[in-house]
Design an enzyme around this catalytic site. Structure first.
Site, short mmCIF file in Angstrom:
data_model
loop_
_atom_site.label_atom_id
_atom_site.label_comp_id
_atom_site.label_asym_id
_atom_site.label_seq_id
_atom_site.Cartn_x
_atom_site.Cartn_y
_atom_site.Cartn_z
N GLY A 75 33.91 27.23 42.78
CA GLY A 75 35.36 27.64 42.06
C GLY A 75 36.06 26.55 41.55
CE LYS A 129 45.81 38.17 41.69
NZ LYS A 129 44.74 38.66 42.74
CG ASP A 142 45.26 37.19 46.71
OD1 ASP A 142 44.11 38.95 46.84
OD2 ASP A 142 44.81 37.04 45.96
N GLY A 157 32.05 40.06 50.29
CA GLY A 157 33.07 40.04 49.94
C GLY A 157 34.47 40.80 50.01
N GLY A 204 42.04 31.30 39.94
CA GLY A 204 42.85 31.71 40.83
C GLY A 204 42.23 31.84 41.88
CB THR A 252 44.85 43.23 40.38
OG1 THR A 252 43.64 42.11 40.18
CG2 THR A 252 44.97 44.43 39.28
#
Ligand code: ATR
Length: 290
Positions: A141, A80, A116, A256, A144, A76
């Site tokens: 956005g 990454k 992800d 989320g 990442g 994390t």
């Protein structure tokens, strides 16, 4: 199910295999709770531990993983991209996204993967009821998280156009050009025309994250409409201001939690070869975060 979800494995033995997560900071991570609950539920002989690794420690991670026989790691913030240099090969998703969130160790060989993108795709399908994505998508956005989500969205060939909206236009333009496959363009954050045309809007910015819970990445919500699905990858709070705005106009909303749970489930399956108990992982996440 009755009673609390078990958050730790029943026993650590001489045979127990090690999984973990690296980050800086790491103490806030929900991943140990999610994974240990799943391991305990299936009675697997693994334990999942947090490692606080500073940026200077990343370069020596490869030998450490091999010599300690660590079976797998999640990665994390802020590592990454840094760990891409210490693995032996990269999955196609990790290579295209330009980030690794999962390392799989097999007999001295380290593979860097990115779950992800899988996580958001699974959440759109299972939580959003979208077996096929709409033709027009707006993504908010350009950091990442947005890279992984854009990669995932473009895997669906029915997606004709993605509009990347970001506070800093240069980053949106760079992301659209680099990963957009000719199907993405950039525009200013809050552009209402593209929101009106979209069947799916996904917030990948950190706007609305606690403690700034009263702000929305789309301002007063202009352009949101009832024929769209609105997803917020911010999971704290669960009902963000954006999701409240979307609900108010009758749009379907997805919080989320799903992306987080499904990216963890995919990593779990890569390491253990077992089908992940997604509902147990979701309960553990809820119990640890809220
Ligand atoms: P992550 O890896 O989680 O995506 P990041 O790379 O720091 O984190 O990206 C955060 C995203 O949230 C960026 O798109 C950022 O916009 P900028 O590129 O303009 O920095 C967006 N963001 C963060 N705070 C914001 C704010 N107050 N208003 C608008 N956008 C914001």
């Amino acid at each position: 199910m009755t009673g609390a979800v078990a958050l730790a494995p029943a026993a650590i033995r001489g045979s127990t295999q090690i999984l973990g997560v690296i980050g800086d900071p790491i103490a806030h991570s929900a991943s140990p709770a999610i994974h240990n609950a799943a391991l305990a539920h299936l009675g697997l002989d693994y334990v999942y531990v947090p490692y606080h690794v500073k940026p200077a420690g990343v370069s020596s991670l490869g030998p450490a993983i091999r010599s300690l026989g660590i079976r797998g790691l999640n990665v994390t913030v802020p590592h990454k991209t840094g760990v891409m240099a210490i693995v032996d090969d990269l999955s196609e998703a990790a290579r295209q996204i330009g980030a690794v969130n999962t390392i799989i160790h097999q007999d001295g060989h380290l593979t860097g993967d990115n779950t992800d993108a899988y996580g958001i795709a699974a959440s759109l399908r299972e939580d959003g009821g979208l077996s096929h994505l709409p033709s027009h998508v707006v993504l908010l956005g350009a950091g990442g998280a947005a890279r992984a989500v854009l990669h995932a969205v473009l895997q669906d060939e029915g997606v004709e156009h993605v509009t990347v909206q970001n506070r800093t236009m240069d980053r949106a333009t760079a992301l659209a050009q680099e990963l957009g496959q000719g199907r993405a363009t950039a525009c200013a954050l809050g552009d209402t025309t593209s929101i009106e045309q979209a069947g799916l809007l996904i917030n990948c910015s950190s706007v609305g994250l606690a403690p700034e819970v009263d702000v929305s990445p789309v301002g007063d919500g202009a352009g949101l409409h009832q024929d769209m699905v609105v997803v917020d990858i911010v999971y704290k709070p669960l009902r963000t201001r954006l999701l409240q705005q979307a609900e108010a106009v009758g749009a379907r909303t997805v919080d989320g939690l799903g992306m987080l749970v499904h990216q963890a489930a995919r990593a779990f399956e890569l390491w253990t070869g077992q089908r992940a108990p997604v509902d147990i992982m979701r309960q553990a996440l809820l119990a640890s975060v809220y």
